[in-house]
Design a protein around this motif. Structure first.
Motif, PDB file in Angstrom:
ATOM      1  N   GLY A   4       0.829  -1.199   0.000  1.00  0.00           N
ATOM      2  CA  GLY A   4       0.000   0.000   0.000  1.00  0.00           C
ATOM      3  C   GLY A   4       0.862   1.247   0.000  1.00  0.00           C
ATOM      4  N   THR A   5       0.221   2.375   0.187  1.00  0.00           N
ATOM      5  CA  THR A   5       0.944   3.661   0.155  1.00  0.00           C
ATOM      6  C   THR A   5       0.815   4.421   1.469  1.00  0.00           C
ATOM      7  OG1 THR A   5      -1.007   4.718  -0.813  1.00  0.00           O
ATOM      8  CG2 THR A   5       0.663   3.874  -2.348  1.00  0.00           C
ATOM      9  N   SER A   6       0.283   3.762   2.488  1.00  0.00           N
ATOM     10  CA  SER A   6       0.102   4.446   3.764  1.00  0.00           C
ATOM     11  C   SER A   6       1.443   4.637   4.459  1.00  0.00           C
ATOM     12  CB  SER A   6      -0.833   3.643   4.669  1.00  0.00           C
ATOM     13  OG  SER A   6      -0.232   2.414   5.022  1.00  0.00           O
ATOM     14  N   ALA A   7       1.428   5.446   5.526  1.00  0.00           N
ATOM     15  CA  ALA A   7       2.647   5.670   6.304  1.00  0.00           C
ATOM     16  C   ALA A   7       3.119   4.379   6.958  1.00  0.00           C
ATOM     17  CB  ALA A   7       2.380   6.734   7.371  1.00  0.00           C
ATOM     18  N   VAL A   8       2.162   3.550   7.396  1.00  0.00           N
ATOM     19  CA  VAL A   8       2.519   2.269   7.999  1.00  0.00           C
ATOM     20  C   VAL A   8       3.211   1.374   6.971  1.00  0.00           C
ATOM     21  CG1 VAL A   8       1.605   0.155   9.015  1.00  0.00           C
ATOM     22  CG2 VAL A   8       0.671   2.368   9.707  1.00  0.00           C
ATOM     23  N   ALA A   9       2.673   1.344   5.748  1.00  0.00           N
ATOM     24  CA  ALA A   9       3.270   0.527   4.691  1.00  0.00           C
ATOM     25  C   ALA A   9       4.692   0.982   4.384  1.00  0.00           C
ATOM     26  CB  ALA A   9       2.410   0.588   3.431  1.00  0.00           C
TER      27      ALA A   9
END
Length: 214
Positions: A164-169
Motif C-alpha cells: 500500500g501507500t500508507s505511512a505504515v506501509a
C-alpha cells in the motif's frame, strides 16, 4: 531388509531431541496439525477473495503458534507419532505455497522469487522419491530448514502490511524486504543441505548394496 530412515522427523513439531514415533493418529499434537492444515484454504481465500489481510494474518499467526505448540506437546505428553512427523512439515509447506500463490496473483512478490521457492520444493519432492528407492525415510528436519520457514512465515505478514501507500506501509516495507531476503536465502540454502543428505544416503545405499552382494 529395509534400511533405516535417513532420519526421522523428531516430532510433530519442532527440531530438537528425537522422540519415539508411534503409529497413533488421534493425539493432541496431531489434532493441532490437522486444524492447522484446515486453515490453509481459509487463509488462501481470505487473501484472494475478500482480501481481508488482517484476518489472513490472524490465521497465519494461529498457524504459527500451533506449529510451536504441537511440537512442545508432543514432547511434554510423549505423543510423538509418524503421522505427526509428516503433518507438521506438510502444513508449513502448504502455508508457504498458498502465500506464494496469493502474493504472485496480487503482485506483492515477483514471480521469479516464487518460482525459485516452488522449484526448491519440486526438487526436494523428487529427492524423496529417490530416498524411497534406496529404502530410506524422509529428510532430517535440521535447524536451517526450521529457521528458514520461521523467517518466511514472519516475512509474509510484513509483506501484506507493506502492500500500500500508507505511512505504515512505508515504515514496514524495509522490514518486510529484510525478512523476505533472508528467508528466501535460508530456504534455498536449506534445500542444498537436504540434497547433501540425499547424496550421503545414496552413497551409503550403494556401499551397502555392494557389500550385500559381495
Amino acid at each position: 531388509m529395509e534400511r533405516e530412515a535417513v532420519t526421522a522427523s523428531p516430532s510433530s513439531g519442532s527440531s530438537g531431541g528425537e522422540l519415539p514415533q508411534s503409529d497413533r493418529v488421534w493425539t493432541i499434537p496431531n489434532i493441532l496439525s490437522m486444524l492447522r492444515l484446515a486453515g490453509v484454504p481459509l487463509f488462501l481465500w481470505l487473501l484472494l477473495g475478500p482480501e481481508e489481510d488482517v484476518l489472513a494474518i490472524v490465521v497465519l499467526a494461529v498457524g504459527g503458534f500451533t506449529d510451536w505448540l504441537d511440537g512442545k506437546l508432543a514432547r511434554w505428553l510423549n505423543q510423538g507419532s509418524k503421522l505427526g512427523a509428516m503433518l507438521d512439515p506438510a502444513a508449513d509447506r502448504l502455508y508457504i505455497l498458498a502465500t506464494l500463490i496469493a502474493f504472485g496473483v496480487r503482485d506483492i512478490l515477483p514471480w521469479w522469487v516464487i518460482l525459485a521457492l516452488v522449484g526448491r520444493e519440486l526438487v526436494l519432492g523428487l529427492s524423496l522419491l529417490v530416498l524411497r528407492r534406496y529404502g530410506y525415510g524422509t529428510f532430517e528436519v535440521h535447524y536451517t530448514g526450521k529457521a528458514a520457514t520461521f523467517v518466511l512465515l514472519y516475512a509474509f505478514p510484513f509483506l501484506l502490511a507493506a502492500d500500500g501507500t500508507s505511512a505504515v506501509a512505508e515504515f514496514v516495507r524495509p522490514i518486510a524486504y529484510g525478512f523476505t531476503i533472508w528467508g528466501v536465502l535460508l530456504y534455498l540454502w536449506a534445500g542444498v543441505l537436504y540434497l547433501v543428505q540425499l547424496g550421503a544416503a545414496i552413497r551409503k545405499g550403494k556401499v551397502g548394496g555392494a557389500l550385500a552382494g559381495a
